[in-house]
Design a protein around this motif. Structure first.
Motif, PDB file in Angstrom:
ATOM      1  N   PRO A  17      12.182   6.529  17.272  1.00 54.62           N
ATOM      2  CA  PRO A  17      12.743   7.772  17.812  1.00 54.62           C
ATOM      3  C   PRO A  17      12.665   8.932  16.832  1.00 54.62           C
ATOM      4  N   LEU A  18      12.380   8.634  15.555  1.00 48.59           N
ATOM      5  CA  LEU A  18      12.206   9.692  14.560  1.00 48.59           C
ATOM      6  C   LEU A  18      10.735  10.085  14.493  1.00 48.59           C
ATOM      7  N   HIS A  19      10.489  11.266  13.963  1.00 46.62           N
ATOM      8  CA  HIS A  19       9.122  11.770  13.814  1.00 46.62           C
ATOM      9  C   HIS A  19       8.983  12.368  12.411  1.00 46.62           C
ATOM     10  N   CYS A  20       9.256  11.560  11.416  1.00 47.70           N
ATOM     11  CA  CYS A  20       9.349  12.063  10.043  1.00 47.70           C
ATOM     12  C   CYS A  20       8.045  12.678   9.571  1.00 47.70           C
ATOM     13  N   VAL A  21       8.177  13.783   8.860  1.00 45.73           N
ATOM     14  CA  VAL A  21       6.994  14.514   8.397  1.00 45.73           C
ATOM     15  C   VAL A  21       6.249  13.754   7.303  1.00 45.73           C
ATOM     16  N   TYR A  22       6.863  12.711   6.758  1.00 43.61           N
ATOM     17  CA  TYR A  22       6.206  11.918   5.713  1.00 43.61           C
ATOM     18  C   TYR A  22       6.007  10.477   6.161  1.00 43.61           C
ATOM     19  N   CYS A  23       6.003  10.230   7.468  1.00 49.25           N
ATOM     20  CA  CYS A  23       5.842   8.869   7.980  1.00 49.25           C
ATOM     21  C   CYS A  23       4.571   8.241   7.411  1.00 49.25           C
ATOM     22  N   SER A  24       4.702   7.016   6.893  1.00 47.81           N
ATOM     23  CA  SER A  24       3.561   6.355   6.277  1.00 47.81           C
ATOM     24  C   SER A  24       2.798   5.475   7.256  1.00 47.81           C
ATOM     25  N   ASN A  25       3.261   5.393   8.503  1.00 45.50           N
ATOM     26  CA  ASN A  25       2.513   4.620   9.487  1.00 45.50           C
ATOM     27  C   ASN A  25       1.117   5.210   9.666  1.00 45.50           C
ATOM     28  N   PRO A  26       0.146   4.381  10.076  1.00 48.97           N
ATOM     29  CA  PRO A  26      -1.217   4.893  10.265  1.00 48.97           C
ATOM     30  C   PRO A  26      -1.275   5.968  11.339  1.00 48.97           C
ATOM     31  N   LEU A  27      -2.255   6.837  11.230  1.00 53.18           N
ATOM     32  CA  LEU A  27      -2.397   7.907  12.214  1.00 53.18           C
ATOM     33  C   LEU A  27      -2.687   7.335  13.602  1.00 53.18           C
ATOM     34  N   ILE A 246       2.085  -7.937   8.638  1.00 57.83           N
ATOM     35  CA  ILE A 246       1.569  -8.115   9.991  1.00 57.83           C
ATOM     36  C   ILE A 246       1.943  -6.882  10.794  1.00 57.83           C
ATOM     37  N   ASP A 247       0.958  -6.217  11.396  1.00 58.15           N
ATOM     38  CA  ASP A 247       1.270  -5.014  12.158  1.00 58.15           C
ATOM     39  C   ASP A 247       1.694  -5.393  13.575  1.00 58.15           C
ATOM     40  N   PRO A 248       2.145  -4.435  14.400  1.00 59.40           N
ATOM     41  CA  PRO A 248       2.691  -4.783  15.708  1.00 59.40           C
ATOM     42  C   PRO A 248       1.744  -5.563  16.613  1.00 59.40           C
ATOM     43  N   ALA A 249       0.436  -5.355  16.461  1.00 61.05           N
ATOM     44  CA  ALA A 249      -0.541  -6.050  17.293  1.00 61.05           C
ATOM     45  C   ALA A 249      -0.979  -7.382  16.685  1.00 61.05           C
ATOM     46  N   GLY A 250      -0.451  -7.715  15.499  1.00 60.67           N
ATOM     47  CA  GLY A 250      -0.765  -8.994  14.889  1.00 60.67           C
ATOM     48  C   GLY A 250      -1.769  -8.965  13.767  1.00 60.67           C
ATOM     49  N   ARG A 251      -2.329  -7.796  13.455  1.00 61.06           N
ATOM     50  CA  ARG A 251      -3.298  -7.738  12.357  1.00 61.06           C
ATOM     51  C   ARG A 251      -2.624  -8.062  11.038  1.00 61.06           C
ATOM     52  N   ALA A 252      -3.207  -8.985  10.292  1.00 54.38           N
ATOM     53  CA  ALA A 252      -2.680  -9.376   8.985  1.00 54.38           C
ATOM     54  C   ALA A 252      -3.394  -8.572   7.909  1.00 54.38           C
ATOM     55  N   MET A 253      -2.598  -7.862   7.084  1.00 53.16           N
ATOM     56  CA  MET A 253      -3.175  -6.971   6.084  1.00 53.16           C
ATOM     57  C   MET A 253      -2.434  -7.107   4.763  1.00 53.16           C
ATOM     58  N   PRO A 254      -3.092  -6.763   3.654  1.00 52.84           N
ATOM     59  CA  PRO A 254      -2.424  -6.802   2.343  1.00 52.84           C
ATOM     60  C   PRO A 254      -1.388  -5.698   2.163  1.00 52.84           C
ATOM     61  N   CYS A 255      -1.479  -4.605   2.952  1.00 57.16           N
ATOM     62  CA  CYS A 255      -0.511  -3.512   2.860  1.00 57.16           C
ATOM     63  C   CYS A 255      -0.568  -2.691   4.138  1.00 57.16           C
ATOM     64  N   HIS A 256       0.379  -1.774   4.319  1.00 52.68           N
ATOM     65  CA  HIS A 256       0.470  -1.042   5.575  1.00 52.68           C
ATOM     66  C   HIS A 256      -0.662  -0.052   5.787  1.00 52.68           C
ATOM     67  N   SER A 257      -1.349   0.347   4.714  1.00 51.96           N
ATOM     68  CA  SER A 257      -2.404   1.358   4.834  1.00 51.96           C
ATOM     69  C   SER A 257      -3.810   0.774   4.761  1.00 51.96           C
ATOM     70  N   ALA A 258      -3.926  -0.539   4.684  1.00 55.11           N
ATOM     71  CA  ALA A 258      -5.230  -1.162   4.457  1.00 55.11           C
ATOM     72  C   ALA A 258      -6.251  -0.823   5.536  1.00 55.11           C
ATOM     73  N   GLY A 259      -5.775  -0.426   6.708  1.00 57.08           N
ATOM     74  CA  GLY A 259      -6.692  -0.075   7.779  1.00 57.08           C
ATOM     75  C   GLY A 259      -7.577   1.111   7.483  1.00 57.08           C
ATOM     76  N   VAL A 260      -7.263   1.894   6.454  1.00 53.79           N
ATOM     77  CA  VAL A 260      -8.112   3.048   6.114  1.00 53.79           C
ATOM     78  C   VAL A 260      -9.386   2.620   5.396  1.00 53.79           C
ATOM     79  N   VAL A 261      -9.435   1.367   4.925  1.00 55.97           N
ATOM     80  CA  VAL A 261     -10.606   0.878   4.196  1.00 55.97           C
ATOM     81  C   VAL A 261     -11.660   0.441   5.207  1.00 55.97           C
ATOM     82  N   PRO A 262     -12.819   1.093   5.232  1.00 54.25           N
ATOM     83  CA  PRO A 262     -13.835   0.747   6.231  1.00 54.25           C
ATOM     84  C   PRO A 262     -14.492  -0.597   5.928  1.00 54.25           C
ATOM     85  N   GLY A 263     -14.984  -1.223   6.978  1.00 52.32           N
ATOM     86  CA  GLY A 263     -15.749  -2.458   6.810  1.00 52.32           C
ATOM     87  C   GLY A 263     -14.929  -3.723   6.721  1.00 52.32           C
ATOM     88  N   LEU A 264     -13.605  -3.616   6.801  1.00 49.53           N
ATOM     89  CA  LEU A 264     -12.759  -4.801   6.730  1.00 49.53           C
ATOM     90  C   LEU A 264     -12.327  -5.207   8.135  1.00 49.53           C
TER      91      LEU A 264
END
Length: 362
Positions: A17-27, A246-264
């Motif tokens: 319900p918040l929309h924080c200007v510094y939210c670290s969730n992926p875009l 583990i993100d909401p859809a089940g993706r297992a990652m080393p950190c919350h921002s790992a999705g920005v790394v291409p090719g993984l």
């Protein structure tokens, strides 16, 4: 690597319900239609305990948006995990908190955007401050650990002494003063959030004075902004070394921002075992050890301390996830960071045009 992860970070939803200007969730966040089922999460938590995890961090988004969160706490308790709820307080009533504690909750980390309601609601993008104050009072009705997380940036760091005294009145066991780290939506608002060098320098004696004054009553951790460091932080304790997210859809990652790394390609914890993911998956192996390192990391005596820094930060700033983290003073790309600091120092702190996070509710 055969060492078990110390903690499972369960991002059970990206809804908030918040929309924080510094939210670290992926875009690009996961919508509710893609969230794992209750049964999936229960199986993942059980596997994490069997793998050797000690801590379960329930987070989001706002984890209280999930109506089944009490089940996750209960199963975590049954398997002997220490259970931490990381929350904005929205969606929490006195009765629901009582139910969570009864299910086995050990710790609540409650976030605050500011000490003043108007500022706090602006940074949160919604009217949230009053509810947070109510939640802080309810927490003291139970024998659980309590941390206040207070986020600071160029818009409020000059009032740090006031912010600390506000947090002191909430009587937490620990105060975490966290400078914004620049991922996700925080990166979009970077120049409006990054403090100047003088602001950061002035904040240090304020924190030290508070630590001395409150010694034995309240622990204070101060998380500095990466960009002002001489050496980079160890990326989540090292990529794939101590944590599994583990993100909401089940993706297992080393950190919350790992999705920005291409090719993984990140394996899904709903269909693959956590042990296989942790020990054998290409994504978790990618930046373990030292073979992937470039110079100056490869020959640096600090490579076993900071592991070359943050891979996601290297990707976001330098366009190369294998590069030395540009915040490092030894990196050839350090001028990229110095330029950002210079821009922030020249920028005024008022009339900021925020980009707010939009919640995926579909």
């Amino acid at each position: 690597m055969r060492t078990a992860p110390q903690a499972l970070i369960a991002e059970i939803t990206h809804r908030c319900p918040l929309h924080c200007v510094y939210c670290s969730n992926p875009l690009q966040m996961q919508g509710s239609a893609r969230e794992l089922s209750t049964a999936d999460w229960i199986g993942i938590i059980r596997q994490a305990a069997e793998l050797g995890c000690l801590h379960l961090h329930l987070t989001g988004g706002e984890p209280l948006m999930r109506r089944d969160i009490e089940e996750f706490v209960r199963i975590g308790r049954q398997w002997g995990l220490y259970i931490n709820l990381i929350t904005s307080g929205f969606g929490l009533s006195r009765e629901r908190l009582r139910a969570l504690v009864g299910a086995g909750l050990d710790h609540v980390q409650l976030s605050f955007q500011d000490s003043e309601e108007a500022h706090a609601n602006t940074f949160a993008g919604t009217k949230a401050h009053a509810q947070k104050l109510r939640v802080a009072g309810w927490i003291h009705e139970h024998r659980i650990a309590f941390t206040v997380n207070l986020v600071v940036h160029r818009q409020n760091i000059d009032r740090l002494e006031e912010l600390i005294r506000f947090a002191e009145q909430l009587q937490p066991d620990k105060l975490e003063i966290a400078n914004v780290q620049y991922y996700g939506w925080a990166l979009r608002n970077q120049l409006a959030l990054l403090p100047s060098r003088e602001q950061l320098r002035s904040s240090l004696p304020v924190v030290e004075a508070a630590r001395a004054r409150l010694s034995g009553a309240m622990r204070i951790d101060y998380v500095l902004p990466d960009y002002y460091a001489k050496y980079p932080k160890p990326c989540m304790g090292g990529w794939g070394r101590s944590l599994m997210l583990i993100d909401p859809a089940g993706r297992a990652m080393p950190c919350h921002s790992a999705g920005v790394v291409p090719g993984l390609e990140f394996p899904n914890a709903a269909t693959e075992s956590l042990r296989a993911i942790w020990e054998d998956s290409a994504a978790f192996q990618r930046f373990r050890g030292e073979e992937w390192m470039q110079e100056p990391c490869r020959s640096c005596e600090r490579k076993a301390i900071d592991f070359g820094g943050c891979r996601c930060q290297a990707m976001l700033l330098a366009g190369d996830a294998a590069a030395t983290d540009p915040v490092c003073s030894l990196s050839l790309r350090r001028p990229l960071v110095d330029d950002l600091i210079q821009q922030a120092s020249l920028r005024g702190s008022s009339n900021s045009q925020w980009v707010y996070r939009i919640d995926p509710m579909e």
